[in-house]
Motif scaffolding. Structure first.
Motif, PDB file in Angstrom:
ATOM      1  N   TYR A   1     -85.039 -25.142 -47.883  1.00 44.37           N
ATOM      2  CA  TYR A   1     -85.590 -25.292 -46.541  1.00 44.37           C
ATOM      3  C   TYR A   1     -86.432 -24.059 -46.265  1.00 44.37           C
ATOM      4  O   TYR A   1     -85.943 -22.936 -46.353  1.00 44.37           O
ATOM      5  CB  TYR A   1     -84.469 -25.339 -45.506  1.00 44.37           C
ATOM      6  CG  TYR A   1     -83.476 -26.463 -45.696  1.00 44.37           C
ATOM      7  CD1 TYR A   1     -83.854 -27.777 -45.492  1.00 44.37           C
ATOM      8  CD2 TYR A   1     -82.158 -26.194 -46.056  1.00 44.37           C
ATOM      9  CE1 TYR A   1     -82.938 -28.812 -45.640  1.00 44.37           C
ATOM     10  CE2 TYR A   1     -81.232 -27.221 -46.200  1.00 44.37           C
ATOM     11  CZ  TYR A   1     -81.630 -28.526 -45.998  1.00 44.37           C
ATOM     12  OH  TYR A   1     -80.720 -29.537 -46.140  1.00 44.37           O
TER      13      TYR A   1
ATOM     14  N   TYR B   1     -90.215 -28.637 -45.984  1.00 42.95           N
ATOM     15  CA  TYR B   1     -89.063 -28.974 -46.811  1.00 42.95           C
ATOM     16  C   TYR B   1     -89.441 -28.932 -48.296  1.00 42.95           C
ATOM     17  O   TYR B   1     -90.391 -29.582 -48.712  1.00 42.95           O
ATOM     18  CB  TYR B   1     -88.599 -30.380 -46.418  1.00 42.95           C
ATOM     19  CG  TYR B   1     -87.440 -30.935 -47.204  1.00 42.95           C
ATOM     20  CD1 TYR B   1     -86.140 -30.514 -46.954  1.00 42.95           C
ATOM     21  CD2 TYR B   1     -87.646 -31.905 -48.187  1.00 42.95           C
ATOM     22  CE1 TYR B   1     -85.071 -31.046 -47.662  1.00 42.95           C
ATOM     23  CE2 TYR B   1     -86.585 -32.444 -48.902  1.00 42.95           C
ATOM     24  CZ  TYR B   1     -85.297 -32.010 -48.627  1.00 42.95           C
ATOM     25  OH  TYR B   1     -84.244 -32.528 -49.334  1.00 42.95           O
TER      26      TYR B   1
ATOM     27  N   LEU C   1     -90.775 -30.326 -42.139  1.00 45.59           N
ATOM     28  CA  LEU C   1     -89.530 -29.853 -41.533  1.00 45.59           C
ATOM     29  C   LEU C   1     -89.926 -28.772 -40.545  1.00 45.59           C
ATOM     30  O   LEU C   1     -90.501 -27.756 -40.940  1.00 45.59           O
ATOM     31  CB  LEU C   1     -88.594 -29.282 -42.603  1.00 45.59           C
ATOM     32  CG  LEU C   1     -87.253 -28.782 -42.083  1.00 45.59           C
ATOM     33  CD1 LEU C   1     -86.299 -29.941 -41.853  1.00 45.59           C
ATOM     34  CD2 LEU C   1     -86.615 -27.793 -43.056  1.00 45.59           C
TER      35      LEU C   1
ATOM     36  N   GLU D   1     -85.671 -27.601 -36.453  1.00 48.04           N
ATOM     37  CA  GLU D   1     -84.758 -28.507 -37.150  1.00 48.04           C
ATOM     38  C   GLU D   1     -83.922 -27.773 -38.187  1.00 48.04           C
ATOM     39  O   GLU D   1     -82.801 -28.175 -38.488  1.00 48.04           O
ATOM     40  CB  GLU D   1     -85.545 -29.600 -37.854  1.00 48.04           C
ATOM     41  CG  GLU D   1     -86.299 -30.509 -36.927  1.00 48.04           C
ATOM     42  CD  GLU D   1     -87.074 -31.534 -37.728  1.00 48.04           C
ATOM     43  OE1 GLU D   1     -86.491 -32.553 -38.073  1.00 48.04           O
ATOM     44  OE2 GLU D   1     -88.257 -31.275 -38.044  1.00 48.04           O
ATOM     45  N   LEU D   2     -84.483 -26.720 -38.766  1.00 47.13           N
ATOM     46  CA  LEU D   2     -83.727 -25.931 -39.735  1.00 47.13           C
ATOM     47  C   LEU D   2     -82.510 -25.313 -39.058  1.00 47.13           C
ATOM     48  O   LEU D   2     -81.403 -25.322 -39.585  1.00 47.13           O
ATOM     49  CB  LEU D   2     -84.639 -24.862 -40.338  1.00 47.13           C
ATOM     50  CG  LEU D   2     -84.043 -23.881 -41.316  1.00 47.13           C
ATOM     51  CD1 LEU D   2     -83.356 -22.708 -40.681  1.00 47.13           C
ATOM     52  CD2 LEU D   2     -83.125 -24.538 -42.331  1.00 47.13           C
TER      53      LEU D   2
END
Lengths: 239, 261
Positions: free
Chosen positions: A53, A58, A82, A86-87
């Protein structure tokens, strides 16, 4: 035998790459040359299924080490989008295995200070811990790294807790610590060949122990490191 | 149509405003807009961003900012953000330190139209107390949960690759917090590499995530993120960043007039 700064960086990267052999996923933040290279090494040599990540997307597939570890071109070589937010959610949900975190101060509990310290009453400001507070607390196996090792950095107790968590390993330019569950604190796991128990004792504020020597990087690892970073940008971290 | 000049758009931001800046470190930052704020000698700005660099440093170094709400301010390979650091150490700027996750949480609460938002437990971090983040009883059982209050920026200032004359805007590459801050803020100022006809933007509709209804200004600023990057058009100017990292206050004052826009 003498070791150059580049040799030392190579030892640290190789050690971090090997820690990723059985990892499910890994994340590194900004300003992270050594973790960047460790992840590339691990994916190429040991763990092709390792999920990476990154801040820009991504599973990036970079060909070389950029001057900025969030350099725009990295996003062109990702498998999927990504977003950074969201990570953090991935880690908050308990789905992140390894996270690489740096600490301006690291204490024997494995807590990190990236906020500020007071030296003789004067405030010295650090940049802040970026995503560290959340990631240290919620990732399964935080790996802490630092390009320097002295008594101001490796302290008994950090002046400010920016990020609290239990490190899986702490990689320094002198040694590697692991977290001892029973003692509830860091213990020395291996000592790099250019250092010694005596040196680590002198340069660490908390109690340390003797330990075996860190294994050297393989020819294959060194060759790959030189290919990814032909100009030796990775040395900056130790200078 | 809300197209205007950089000068006019910057005049919309009054002293004391809470502004949220787009991009991350050297990536798609509203650099030209920030330089114009400094040229107009704004005061007491409250500046919000997860990970700032050049933009935050410049506003601190030139006395435009009184508070920085962020998780990180630095130049990555080019060392520490000297002007930010000095301003905080000397007490001219209040660093309301967060972690990037809590900056995002505060924006999310604002974007969702709710007063606060529960987050993962990071309560050992010192800034949790300093920021006044509070635990509440989970009304559904299971103990206590940490919360972060909403922060609603007055302006989201977002640099993008393309926008139309109403301010519908497209982002290529990572959004960072930009789409979120566009939802959270009261008003949006868009600076864009180019203003394009609506039919051109529609052809790229999958990348157009900022609708125009809160946009109060659209400014065409080619190289508006310089010395940062705006992919796919240009990379960061590493040489300029190295030079910038060593400027003192006098140097900064020259810098904002020399680097135009």
């Amino acid at each position: 035998m003498s070791f150059t700064t580049l040799d030392k960086a190579n030892y640290m990267i190789s050690a971090m790459a090997r820690l990723l052999k059985d990892a499910e996923s890994a994340f590194m933040g900004v300003a992270s040359f050594l973790p960047f290279m460790a992840i590339v090494l691990a994916k190429k040599l040991y763990n092709p299924d390792l999920i990476w990540y990154s801040i820009v997307g991504y599973n990036p597939n970079p060909k070389h080490l950029p001057m900025s570890t969030v350099h725009p071109w990295i996003s062109k070589y990702c498998d999927a989008k990504l977003q950074l937010a969201e990570l953090f959610d991935i880690s908050a949900r308990g789905e992140l295995d390894v996270v690489f975190l740096a600490g301006a101060q690291i204490d024997q509990r494995g807590y990190l200070n990236n906020s500020h310290v007071y030296i003789n009453g004067k405030r010295v400001q650090f940049p802040g811990g970026a995503g560290g507070a959340l990631l240290h607390a919620t990732a399964r196996r935080p790996i802490v790294w630092q390009g320097k090792h002295d008594r101001r950095i490796f302290v008994k107790e950090v002046q400010r807790i920016t990020a609290a968590g239990k490190p899986y390993r702490v990689v320094s330019p002198l040694c590697i610590f692991k977290f001892d569950e029973k003692a509830g604190k860091l213990v020395v796991d291996t000592i790099h060949p250019w250092s010694s128990y005596e040196e680590i004792k002198e340069k660490t504020e908390f109690d340390v122990n003797d330990a075996p020597t860190t294994p050297p990087p393989t020819e294959e690892e060194i060759e790959l490191m030189n290919r990814i970073d032909p100009h030796g940008i990775r040395k900056i971290v130790l200078e | 149509m809300v197209v205007m000049s950089l000068e006019e758009a910057a005049e919309l931001v009054k002293d004391g405003s809470l502004i949220c800046l787009s991009g991350n470190l050297l990536y798609r930052i509203p650099a030209a807009f920030v330089r114009e704020l400094a040229r107009q000698e704004k005061k007491n700005l409250r500046v919000m961003k997860t990970a700032g660099g050049y933009d935050v440093d410049l506003l601190c170094g030139l006395g435009c900012a009184k508070e920085v709400i962020a998780g990180f301010v630095s130049f990555e390979a080019f060392g520490l953000a000297k002007n930010f650091r000095k301003a905080v150490e000397e007490g001219r700027v209040k660093y309301s330190e967060n972690t990037c996750y809590t900056v995002i949480a505060a924006l999310r609460a604002a974007a969702y139209g709710i007063p606060f938002i529960p987050i993962a437990d990071i309560s050992k971090s010192y800034f949790v107390k300093e920021r006044g983040f509070k635990f509440v009883e989970n009304p559904y059982g299971g103990g206590k949960v940490l919360t972060v209050p909403a922060i609603k920026p007055e302006f989201a200032i977002i640099h993008v690759q393309k926008a139309d004359e109403d301010g519908n805007a497209l982002i290529y590459g990572p959004w960072f917090e930009d789409v979120l801050m566009a939802r959270a803020a009261e008003k949006i100022i868009i600076t864009t590499e180019m203003i394009v006809p609506k039919e051109d933007l529609r052809r790229d509709i999958d990348a157009v995530w900022i609708p125009s209804y809160k946009v109060v200004a659209v400014v065409e600023v080619p190289k508006g993120a310089y010395p940062g990057a705006c992919p796919p058009y240009y990379d960061p100017d590493f040489e300029m960043m190295e030079k910038y990292a060593n400027l003192d206050e006098e140097g900064l004052k020259k810098h904002i007039w020399e680097v135009r826009p």
